[in-house]
Design an enzyme around this catalytic site. Sequence first.
Site, PDB file in Angstrom:
ATOM      1  N   TYR A   1      -4.720  34.270 -54.695  1.00 10.85           N
ATOM      2  CA  TYR A   1      -5.259  34.167 -53.328  1.00 10.85           C
ATOM      3  C   TYR A   1      -6.242  32.991 -53.247  1.00 10.85           C
ATOM      4  O   TYR A   1      -6.377  32.338 -52.208  1.00 10.85           O
ATOM      5  CB  TYR A   1      -5.899  35.491 -52.898  1.00 10.85           C
ATOM      6  CG  TYR A   1      -6.033  35.647 -51.394  1.00 10.85           C
ATOM      7  CD1 TYR A   1      -4.912  35.630 -50.570  1.00 10.85           C
ATOM      8  CD2 TYR A   1      -7.277  35.808 -50.803  1.00 10.85           C
ATOM      9  CE1 TYR A   1      -5.030  35.772 -49.199  1.00 10.85           C
ATOM     10  CE2 TYR A   1      -7.411  35.967 -49.430  1.00 10.85           C
ATOM     11  CZ  TYR A   1      -6.286  35.945 -48.636  1.00 10.85           C
ATOM     12  OH  TYR A   1      -6.408  36.083 -47.265  1.00 10.85           O
TER      13      TYR A   1
ATOM     14  N   LYS B   1     -11.932  33.387 -46.639  1.00  6.63           N
ATOM     15  CA  LYS B   1     -12.164  34.704 -46.021  1.00  6.63           C
ATOM     16  C   LYS B   1     -13.606  35.150 -46.230  1.00  6.63           C
ATOM     17  O   LYS B   1     -14.168  35.845 -45.370  1.00  6.63           O
ATOM     18  CB  LYS B   1     -11.188  35.752 -46.571  1.00  6.63           C
ATOM     19  CG  LYS B   1      -9.726  35.547 -46.163  1.00  6.63           C
ATOM     20  CD  LYS B   1      -9.490  35.629 -44.668  1.00  6.63           C
ATOM     21  CE  LYS B   1      -8.007  35.804 -44.333  1.00  6.63           C
ATOM     22  NZ  LYS B   1      -7.754  35.638 -42.879  1.00  6.63           N
TER      23      LYS B   1
HETATM   24  P1  NAD Z   1       1.530  35.432 -39.517  1.00  6.68           P
HETATM   25  O1  NAD Z   1       2.143  34.322 -40.281  1.00  6.68           O
HETATM   26  O2  NAD Z   1       2.387  36.191 -38.609  1.00  6.68           O
HETATM   27  O3  NAD Z   1       0.243  34.926 -38.709  1.00  6.68           O
HETATM   28  C1  NAD Z   1      -0.520  33.812 -39.098  1.00  6.68           C
HETATM   29  C2  NAD Z   1      -0.669  32.968 -37.868  1.00  6.68           C
HETATM   30  O4  NAD Z   1      -1.531  31.845 -38.106  1.00  6.68           O
HETATM   31  C3  NAD Z   1       0.663  32.394 -37.373  1.00  6.68           C
HETATM   32  O5  NAD Z   1       0.899  32.798 -36.048  1.00  6.68           O
HETATM   33  C4  NAD Z   1       0.451  30.891 -37.437  1.00  6.68           C
HETATM   34  O6  NAD Z   1       1.109  30.202 -36.405  1.00  6.68           O
HETATM   35  C5  NAD Z   1      -1.054  30.828 -37.262  1.00  6.68           C
HETATM   36  N1  NAD Z   1      -1.620  29.529 -37.639  1.00  6.68           N
HETATM   37  C6  NAD Z   1      -1.618  28.911 -38.840  1.00  6.68           C
HETATM   38  N2  NAD Z   1      -2.197  27.698 -38.745  1.00  6.68           N
HETATM   39  C7  NAD Z   1      -2.600  27.557 -37.453  1.00  6.68           C
HETATM   40  C8  NAD Z   1      -3.230  26.520 -36.711  1.00  6.68           C
HETATM   41  N3  NAD Z   1      -3.588  25.356 -37.291  1.00  6.68           N
HETATM   42  N4  NAD Z   1      -3.467  26.713 -35.389  1.00  6.68           N
HETATM   43  C9  NAD Z   1      -3.101  27.873 -34.778  1.00  6.68           C
HETATM   44  N5  NAD Z   1      -2.488  28.885 -35.417  1.00  6.68           N
HETATM   45  C10 NAD Z   1      -2.233  28.730 -36.741  1.00  6.68           C
HETATM   46  O7  NAD Z   1       0.899  36.408 -40.639  1.00  6.68           O
HETATM   47  P2  NAD Z   1      -0.103  37.647 -40.520  1.00  6.68           P
HETATM   48  O8  NAD Z   1       0.027  38.361 -41.814  1.00  6.68           O
HETATM   49  O9  NAD Z   1       0.109  38.360 -39.257  1.00  6.68           O
HETATM   50  O10 NAD Z   1      -1.535  36.942 -40.534  1.00  6.68           O
HETATM   51  C11 NAD Z   1      -2.505  37.121 -39.528  1.00  6.68           C
HETATM   52  C12 NAD Z   1      -3.891  37.269 -40.124  1.00  6.68           C
HETATM   53  O11 NAD Z   1      -3.941  38.467 -40.896  1.00  6.68           O
HETATM   54  C13 NAD Z   1      -4.314  36.139 -41.058  1.00  6.68           C
HETATM   55  O12 NAD Z   1      -5.687  35.850 -40.824  1.00  6.68           O
HETATM   56  C14 NAD Z   1      -4.156  36.766 -42.419  1.00  6.68           C
HETATM   57  O13 NAD Z   1      -5.023  36.173 -43.361  1.00  6.68           O
HETATM   58  C15 NAD Z   1      -4.560  38.176 -42.115  1.00  6.68           C
HETATM   59  N6  NAD Z   1      -4.160  39.184 -43.108  1.00  6.68           N
HETATM   60  C16 NAD Z   1      -2.841  39.287 -43.468  1.00  6.68           C
HETATM   61  C17 NAD Z   1      -2.488  40.244 -44.408  1.00  6.68           C
HETATM   62  C18 NAD Z   1      -1.069  40.385 -44.871  1.00  6.68           C
HETATM   63  O14 NAD Z   1      -0.842  40.911 -45.967  1.00  6.68           O
HETATM   64  N7  NAD Z   1      -0.076  39.957 -44.075  1.00  6.68           N
HETATM   65  C19 NAD Z   1      -3.462  41.081 -44.971  1.00  6.68           C
HETATM   66  C20 NAD Z   1      -4.793  40.944 -44.561  1.00  6.68           C
HETATM   67  C21 NAD Z   1      -5.127  39.991 -43.628  1.00  6.68           C
HETATM   68  O1  0WE Z   2      -4.123  35.921 -45.779  1.00  2.00           O
HETATM   69  C1  0WE Z   2      -3.023  36.075 -46.274  1.00  2.00           C
HETATM   70  C2  0WE Z   2      -2.035  34.929 -46.349  1.00  2.00           C
HETATM   71  C3  0WE Z   2      -2.523  33.684 -45.697  1.00  2.00           C
HETATM   72  C4  0WE Z   2      -1.671  32.472 -45.933  1.00  2.00           C
HETATM   73  C5  0WE Z   2      -0.336  32.515 -46.282  1.00  2.00           C
HETATM   74  C6  0WE Z   2       0.368  31.325 -46.463  1.00  2.00           C
HETATM   75  C7  0WE Z   2       1.804  31.303 -46.908  1.00  2.00           C
HETATM   76  C8  0WE Z   2       2.513  30.047 -46.464  1.00  2.00           C
HETATM   77  C9  0WE Z   2      -2.283  31.257 -45.793  1.00  2.00           C
HETATM   78  N1  0WE Z   2      -1.614  30.094 -45.962  1.00  2.00           N
HETATM   79  C10 0WE Z   2      -0.306  30.125 -46.292  1.00  2.00           C
HETATM   80  N2  0WE Z   2       0.337  28.917 -46.466  1.00  2.00           N
HETATM   81  C11 0WE Z   2       1.673  28.821 -46.601  1.00  2.00           C
HETATM   82  O2  0WE Z   2       2.223  27.708 -46.780  1.00  2.00           O
HETATM   83  N3  0WE Z   2      -2.709  37.307 -46.802  1.00  2.00           N
HETATM   84  C12 0WE Z   2      -3.737  38.324 -46.864  1.00  2.00           C
HETATM   85  C13 0WE Z   2      -1.389  37.642 -47.393  1.00  2.00           C
HETATM   86  C14 0WE Z   2      -1.455  37.323 -48.852  1.00  2.00           C
HETATM   87  O3  0WE Z   2      -1.336  36.042 -49.269  1.00  2.00           O
HETATM   88  C15 0WE Z   2      -1.496  36.042 -50.643  1.00  2.00           C
HETATM   89  C16 0WE Z   2      -1.725  37.360 -51.087  1.00  2.00           C
HETATM   90  C17 0WE Z   2      -1.700  38.176 -49.935  1.00  2.00           C
HETATM   91  C18 0WE Z   2      -1.931  39.646 -49.889  1.00  2.00           C
HETATM   92  C19 0WE Z   2      -1.472  34.980 -51.525  1.00  2.00           C
HETATM   93  C20 0WE Z   2      -1.649  35.235 -52.895  1.00  2.00           C
HETATM   94  C21 0WE Z   2      -1.880  36.520 -53.331  1.00  2.00           C
HETATM   95  C22 0WE Z   2      -1.906  37.600 -52.450  1.00  2.00           C
END
Ligand code: NAD
Ligand code: 0WE
Length: 256
Positions: free
Chosen positions: A156, A163
């Site tokens: 991560y 974060k």
């Molecule tokens: P997702 O890919 O659906 O959403 C991420 C969004 O970020 C996308 O809509 C993308 O277009 C947007 N984004 C990236 N760069 C951008 C930019 N420059 N300008 C505007 N938008 C931009 O994935 P998600 O899992 O729904 O992620 C949403 C949030 O939840 C993130 O902050 C992620 O860190 C957090 N989160 C995700 C998880 C997980 O496991 N999926 C867990 C905890 C927290």
């Molecule tokens: O916040 C996240 C992911 C955010 C994210 C994901 C990507 C994938 C594609 C940010 N940047 C990128 N860039 C890309 O090109 N999570 C909480 C999901 C997540 O991501 C991980 C995790 C978990 C959980 C990455 C490594 C290890 C665990």
Amino acid sequence: MGLLENKKGIIFGVANERSIAWAIAQTLHKEGAELAFTYLGEALKERVTPLAQGIDSKLILPCDVAKDDEIDAVFNKLKDTWGGLDILVHSVAFANKDELKGMYVNTSREGFRLAMDISAYSFVALTKRAYPLMEGRNGSIMTLTYLGSERIIPNYNVMGVAKAALEASVKYLAADLGQKNIKVNAISAGPIRTLAAMGISGFRDILSIVEQKAPLRRNVTAADVAKTALYLCSDLSGGVTGEIIYVDAGYNIVGI
Ligand code: NAD
Ligand code: 0WE
């Protein structure tokens, strides 16, 4: 009569129907909120527009959160159309893929800057424009975070550091905006299979470990997260600000 009748909200971070932001949008809409959406780039316009229109949204705007002029255009449009705002959902994160593997010590200056800008500073940039529109209306601002801010989650890396900055920003912003009756909180979600989780090596193992070790012995869904988002938007969370609320099946409390 829904919990969010007559409330106006804007959602940043819908990419597709699996996005956490989309689950939140559907839940808020069901409770009566009128919503605006932003999308990143023309490619996502086609995906986001039908989803947003399906829940009666008329404001679907482009916004790269790295660009102040695009953010300004979004909030100017909100001001012209609605005159005010009650809810802001920030569900945006990005780091270069090559920073999300290997050792954190190898993080590049540019990789660090980019992750911080998109994943942490953008929350400040949006809040700065949103709060003047929330005057006298019980505003609620929220973001999405992950346990990797405070514990080591392999790979991560720089996202964990971003974060941590995001969570600290939640607290400073909550202190700034409390006097204006605006709440600022974060939801720390457990791992969920979304676009942002695609291609993360070891993601399947993370889901399987949570299922084995979390108190509730399961993973969470975007719908679970959305219900906490609803609580944070509504008057049910009166008195709650500056908090990081875990929606992770209890995983964060486990030692061994
Ligand atoms: P997702 O890919 O659906 O959403 C991420 C969004 O970020 C996308 O809509 C993308 O277009 C947007 N984004 C990236 N760069 C951008 C930019 N420059 N300008 C505007 N938008 C931009 O994935 P998600 O899992 O729904 O992620 C949403 C949030 O939840 C993130 O902050 C992620 O860190 C957090 N989160 C995700 C998880 C997980 O496991 N999926 C867990 C905890 C927290
Ligand atoms: O916040 C996240 C992911 C955010 C994210 C994901 C990507 C994938 C594609 C940010 N940047 C990128 N860039 C890309 O090109 N999570 C909480 C999901 C997540 O991501 C991980 C995790 C978990 C959980 C990455 C490594 C290890 C665990």
